[in-house]
Scaffold this motif. Structure first.
Motif, short mmCIF file in Angstrom:
data_model
loop_
_atom_site.label_atom_id
_atom_site.label_comp_id
_atom_site.label_asym_id
_atom_site.label_seq_id
_atom_site.Cartn_x
_atom_site.Cartn_y
_atom_site.Cartn_z
N LEU A 85 0.83 -1.20 0.00
CA LEU A 85 0.00 0.00 0.00
C LEU A 85 0.87 1.26 0.00
CD1 LEU A 85 -3.00 -1.06 2.23
CD2 LEU A 85 -2.68 -1.23 -0.23
N ALA A 88 1.78 1.66 -3.60
CA ALA A 88 0.65 2.17 -4.40
C ALA A 88 0.41 3.65 -4.12
CB ALA A 88 -0.61 1.35 -4.09
N PHE A 111 -3.45 -15.52 -4.69
CA PHE A 111 -4.42 -14.85 -5.57
C PHE A 111 -4.50 -13.37 -5.25
CE2 PHE A 111 -8.55 -13.60 -7.23
CZ PHE A 111 -8.61 -14.27 -8.45
N THR A 119 -2.06 -4.76 -10.01
CA THR A 119 -2.67 -3.45 -9.89
C THR A 119 -1.61 -2.38 -9.62
OG1 THR A 119 -4.71 -4.47 -9.12
CG2 THR A 119 -4.45 -2.11 -8.69
N TRP A 187 -4.45 -13.75 -18.44
CA TRP A 187 -5.11 -12.99 -19.50
C TRP A 187 -4.07 -12.75 -20.60
CZ3 TRP A 187 -9.56 -9.30 -19.01
CH2 TRP A 187 -10.32 -9.53 -17.85
N ILE A 224 -8.53 -11.87 -11.75
CA ILE A 224 -9.56 -10.88 -12.07
C ILE A 224 -8.95 -9.66 -12.73
CG2 ILE A 224 -11.14 -11.60 -10.25
CD1 ILE A 224 -10.22 -8.89 -8.86
N VAL A 225 -7.63 -9.54 -12.69
CA VAL A 225 -6.96 -8.35 -13.25
C VAL A 225 -6.35 -8.72 -14.60
CG1 VAL A 225 -5.24 -6.55 -12.85
CG2 VAL A 225 -6.36 -7.65 -10.91
N ILE B 32 -9.68 -0.46 -16.47
CA ILE B 32 -8.53 -0.94 -15.69
C ILE B 32 -7.42 0.09 -15.59
CG2 ILE B 32 -7.45 -2.12 -17.68
CD1 ILE B 32 -7.54 -3.49 -14.09
N GLU B 56 -15.35 -5.41 -5.31
CA GLU B 56 -14.28 -6.39 -5.37
C GLU B 56 -14.73 -7.60 -6.19
OE1 GLU B 56 -13.79 -8.75 -1.79
OE2 GLU B 56 -11.62 -8.62 -1.95
N GLY B 57 -13.80 -8.26 -6.81
CA GLY B 57 -14.11 -9.52 -7.48
C GLY B 57 -13.06 -10.55 -7.12
N LEU B 58 -13.47 -11.78 -6.89
CA LEU B 58 -12.51 -12.82 -6.51
C LEU B 58 -12.55 -14.01 -7.46
CD1 LEU B 58 -12.97 -12.72 -2.63
CD2 LEU B 58 -11.24 -11.60 -4.03
N GLY B 74 -12.98 -8.16 -15.60
CA GLY B 74 -11.70 -7.70 -15.09
C GLY B 74 -11.80 -6.40 -14.33
N ARG B 75 -11.05 -6.32 -13.26
CA ARG B 75 -10.98 -5.11 -12.44
C ARG B 75 -9.75 -5.20 -11.57
NH1 ARG B 75 -16.43 -5.51 -9.20
NH2 ARG B 75 -16.80 -7.73 -9.18
N PRO B 76 -9.36 -4.07 -10.99
CA PRO B 76 -8.13 -4.09 -10.19
C PRO B 76 -8.38 -4.53 -8.75
CG PRO B 76 -8.96 -1.87 -10.33
CD PRO B 76 -9.90 -2.72 -11.15
N ASP B 77 -7.30 -4.63 -8.02
CA ASP B 77 -7.33 -4.96 -6.60
C ASP B 77 -7.82 -3.74 -5.80
OD1 ASP B 77 -6.46 -6.64 -4.27
OD2 ASP B 77 -5.16 -4.91 -3.95
N PHE B 79 -7.63 -2.70 -2.46
CA PHE B 79 -6.73 -1.94 -1.58
C PHE B 79 -5.73 -1.10 -2.39
CE2 PHE B 79 -7.57 -5.23 1.80
CZ PHE B 79 -8.00 -4.35 2.77
N THR B 80 -5.17 -1.72 -3.43
CA THR B 80 -4.10 -1.07 -4.16
C THR B 80 -4.60 0.18 -4.87
OG1 THR B 80 -3.27 -3.32 -4.50
CG2 THR B 80 -2.20 -1.57 -5.74
N VAL B 81 -5.79 0.08 -5.47
CA VAL B 81 -6.35 1.26 -6.14
C VAL B 81 -6.70 2.35 -5.13
CG1 VAL B 81 -8.35 2.13 -7.40
CG2 VAL B 81 -7.14 0.11 -8.21
#
Lengths: 410, 448
Positions: A85, A88, A111, A119, A187, A224-225, B32, B56-58, B74-77, B79-81
């Motif tokens: 964090l 980031a 994961f 990210t 991906w 998911i990313v 993204i 969130e997506g897992l 698709g999407r980011p993490d 916490f990080t964003v």
């Protein structure tokens, strides 16, 4: 004569610096160690010095001088923030420098970490990476309460059952990185198609299950990313002996090591190359960086005085896994260039105090190296892999799909 | 006698992984790239919103055993964003969904405490639960949790996290450079928690953060979810965005607080809401219709129907009549990884309603789906929308709204520039931030 290969410099950030008494220095920003402004200032200073990347230390448990759990000290910095964090938080306020937080492979989820670092790579536009630490037992395991893993003390390190346990923890870390890396590739780069005619947002044939099955976890995927900008963000690991060297040789782009001198560095690089061949990665670039704790001053005597004063305030000479250097920027430059010839690609410098020794690196050492033509005078790439001369890797699943197709065509 | 005018709370939800996010529009940007998140967050902060919200997506959603490819994927993490957005905003709260099933309290607590430090007191946690083995396939634990245990685990998880946040009181660090004393006492952050779900002990390693604890959101709508919110949450992210449903929900949830020793103002009710603006109400209605057709393509209509029928309907024409076959009973096996699967409690009855609607209004299957799935909450000119939102809040259908634009990244811009000034003129929405932390924005006390 072959031209000297480029020298890479990383800066290791931890609290007020790596000397246990660093927080007492007059210029130490001790009250700000948990503030975003502090970390931003440090990384921006490193970026002004054109360093390749910063690492940010982390641990699951509270900092301790003991190997196997919390201590009772009240005279050292305690308390920290999650390193991913911090990275980031700093990313949008920097533009070129790499950001490499520590992550702990035991107990946490591959994961989650894979998507977090992917990210980080997005929010930094291709400057993300990680330093993986193996999990440990005892006090760290108790924070999660999921597994009983015995604690390890320094005195036990050579006992066969402890060696076996440490080997297991590093094997788990290797599996962990394997999952993280597969998810980054899950991906294909062109999976997002936004095909209005067919109403499809992605081409799902370009999303891949990773189907990792291991002893410690199984992960199905895909992430998911979407695949991060660098394809594979930088993976780094610190090692002091064969077991972590092996992890580095199997999974890392950069291995940090702690040689005592140039000959030691040469021996360690050789051992890592052997492990790299054994892991089937002999043709891939694995950079070896030496870690050094640095005290810098305008004169060697002043640097030695600084070190002595800090040691005295701490009540004992600093214990360190890495070699400690006290000298002028010019002397440090001499040492780096000497050790570089042992096969090191670069160095991860641990400033004894912040900001004094950090500025000694960015304003003193960097200028010395530049004047000798041994360090960049401007950032030459937009991504961290680019700065380190690492190509953007092909996607393992795309490559596999292409191979299948070409076989079918035959 | 009139009661005091309520101040409205507003938040911006980054449009996510479902069919209401329109990706096919030429104005639709990246889902993204960080620039999209910056755009929406800055629009929200320019408009003095309370917070930015990220879901969130897992696990990628699947339909018929294949990855669902019609919606945004698709999407980011989370916490990080949120940590990165903290760098490009100054006051905006930063709320994120984090699952209590596929995480551990120690790690989540240190992440939220870190985010709260790094944002100077702007962190919020939307605590959600899941239980499906499908999501579990991505995690160490696998599909370990029984559905009926998910809220109990969530409640224990949250209370364990609170123990960790509270393990530092805020006065431990003295950092006296002269004497060399950093800690007042040895052993800060000590904790030991033992219950049926968690057996953990040690010393927490993040000192107390500016808000003490992040603001807690809860989003579940079941009775167990409402009880969890009433007992433990600071705010509830509800889905009841119509006036009557909103009032009923508001009365229900606020009525549950007393038995937990809490006052009505200690839980902020914020339904998710969508909006369409136009220069006139008529223009907004026309735009809303266009957007609904973008959101529900023919293929999307078939997928919705498959979720209800619980069977493959790919041979049906979305522009034709509602399928004549009956739905399949039993557990839904056709669609995985999406919350809406559980919406259809009585499939036969719902199918009957769809058929009746189709016959009464002469609607195709696609038009039925457009009709029954989520029409936009607020449609009209800026003046109409401002007036409607204010009426909802003043008459206790909510305390404000979490607004979900239909498009990334510019979907909030018109609302920020046209509706918010009208609310500010009415004196029902802040013209400037008066506090620095999210708790201050929401009128919540610091935890003791």
């Amino acid at each position: 004569m072959t031209p000297r290969p480029p020298l890479h410099l990383a800066l290791a950030l931890d609290g007020a610096g790596w000397h246990p008494a660093a927080w007492r220095e007059p210029r130490a920003r001790t009250a700000e160690l948990l503030d975003a402004r502090y970390w931003t200032d440090l990384v921006q200073e490193a970026e002004r010095g054109l360093l390749d990347f910063v690492t940010i230390e982390d641990s699951l448990g509270l900092q301790s001088d003991r190997f196997d759990g919390p201590d009772d000290r009240t005279d050292r910095v305690r308390g920290r923030l999650d390193a991913v964090l911090i990275a980031a938080r700093v990313a949008p306020l920097t533009t070129r420098i790499g950001l490499v937080p520590s992550v702990i492979a035991g107990h946490t989820e591959p994961f989650h970490i894979s998507k977090a670092i992917a990210t980080l790579d997005y929010v930094s536009a291709g400057r993300g990476g990680l330093r993986v630490r193996a999990g440990s037992g005892g006090a760290e395991a108790a924070l999660f309460g999921r597994r009983q893993i015995p604690g390890i003390t320094v005195a036990d390190l050579d006992r066969p059952e402890v060696v076996a346990l440490i080997t297991e923890l590093f094997d788990e870390a290797a599996d962990y990185v394997e999952v993280v890396r597969r998810l980054w590739d899950s991906w294909e780069d062109d999976a997002e198609i936004r095909d209005v005619a067919t109403g499809r947002f992605v081409d799902r044939d370009k999303l891949h299950y990773i189907d990792f099955e291991g002893r410690w976890f199984s992960v199905r995927g895909p992430s998911i990313v979407p695949r991060p900008p660098q394809g594979q963000p930088l993976v780094t690991v610190l090692g002091h002996n064969t077991v972590p060297y092996r992890l580095g040789a199997r999974q890392a782009d950069v291995v940090y090591v702690t040689p005592r001198d140039a000959d030691d560095a040469r021996r360690i690089v050789g051992e890592i190359r052997t492990e790299q061949d054994a892991a089937g990665r002999g043709d891939e670039t694995v950079h070896v960086f030496a870690d050094l704790v640095v005290h810098l001053a305008d004169s060697a005597a002043q640097a030695a005085d600084n070190r002595a004063r800090l040691d005295e305030r701490a009540g004992a000479p600093q214990g360190s896994d890495a070699h400690i250097v006290a000298g002028t920027p010019g002397e440090l430059a001499d040492l780096l260039l000497d050790w570089q010839s042992a096969g090191l690609a670069g160095f991860r410098l641990r400033p004894a105090t912040i900001p004094h020794d950090l500025e000694g690196i960015t304003r003193g050492l960097v200028g010395e190296l530049q004047s000798r033509g041994a360090f960049r005078t401007a950032y030459e790439a937009a991504t961290l892999r680019g700065l380190l001369g690492l190509a953007r890797p092909a996607n393992r699943y795309a490559a596999a799909a292409a191979a299948t197709n070409s076989t079918a065509a035959v | 006698m009139s009661r005091p005018t309520k101040q409205i709370h507003l938040a911006a939800h980054f449009p996510g992984v479902n069919n209401t996010t329109v990706w096919s529009d030429p104005a639709a940007g990246s889902q993204i790239e960080f620039s999209s998140f910056v755009h929406l967050a800055r629009a929200a902060e320019r408009a003095k919103f309370d917070f930015f919200f990220l879901a969130e997506g897992l696990r990628l959603r699947e339909q018929n055993g294949r990855i669902h490819d019609l919606d945004v994927v698709g999407r980011p993490d989370t916490f990080t964003v949120l940590a990165a957005i903290a760098a490009v905003t100054d006051r905006l709260g930063l709320a994120g969904t984090i699952n209590s099933t596929f995480n551990e309290p120690y790690e989540v607590a240190r992440q939220f405490a870190s985010l709260d430090h790094l944002s100077a007191g702007r962190a919020a946690w939307n605590v959600v639960t899941s239980w499906d083995a499908f999501t579990g396939e991505n995690f160490r634990r696998g599909g370990y949790l029984a559905e009926q245990d998910r809220y109990e685990r969530a409640r224990r998880f949250l209370h364990t996290a609170w123990e960790l946040f509270d393990s530092w009181h805020g006065d431990e660090i003295i950092a006296d450079k002269d004497t060399g004393q950093f800690l007042r006492e040895p052993g800060p952050g000590a904790f030991a928690h033992h219950d049926d779900f968690f057996d953990i002990s040690g010393q927490f390693n993040v000192p107390r953060s500016p808000q003490g604890r992040p603001v807690i959101f809860q989003a579940g709508d079941s009775d167990a979810g409402r009880e969890f919110a009433a007992s433990s949450a600071d705010a509830i992210f509800s889905r009841h965005s119509t006036f009557e449903e909103g009032q009923a929900f508001y009365a229900d949830i606020k009525g549950r607080l007393a038995k937990f020793g809490r006052r009505p103002d200690q839980l902020v009710v914020l339904p998710a809401a969508t909006f369409v603006l136009g220069d006139t109400d008529a223009e907004a209605r026309e735009r809303a219709e266009v957007i609904r057709h973008q959101q529900v393509s023919g293929a999307t209509a078939i997928l919705f129907a498959e979720q209800l029928w619980n069977r493959d309907l790919s041979s049906y024409d979305p522009d034709g009549p509602v399928p004549e076959v009956d739905p399949l009973p039993g557990e839904n096996t056709i669609s995985k990884g999406r919350a809406s699967v559980r919406m259809f409690d009585d499939r036969l009855a719902t199918v009957r309603q769809w058929r009746e609607l189709s016959e009464a209004k002469k609607l195709s299957l696609r038009e039925v789906v457009i009709e029954v799935t989520g029409r936009q909450s607020f449609i009209g000119s800026a003046a109409t929308v401002a007036e409607t939102i204010n009426r909802f809040v003043q008459q206790d259908a909510s305390d404000g709204f979490i607004l979900v634009p239909h498009i990334v990244p510019g979907g909030l811009d018109d609302f920020a520039d046209q509706v918010v000034p009208l609310l500010q003129e009415r004196g029902v929405f802040r013209a400037e931030y008066t506090g620095t932390t999210l708790r201050e924005h929401l009128g919540l006390e610091l935890p003791g």
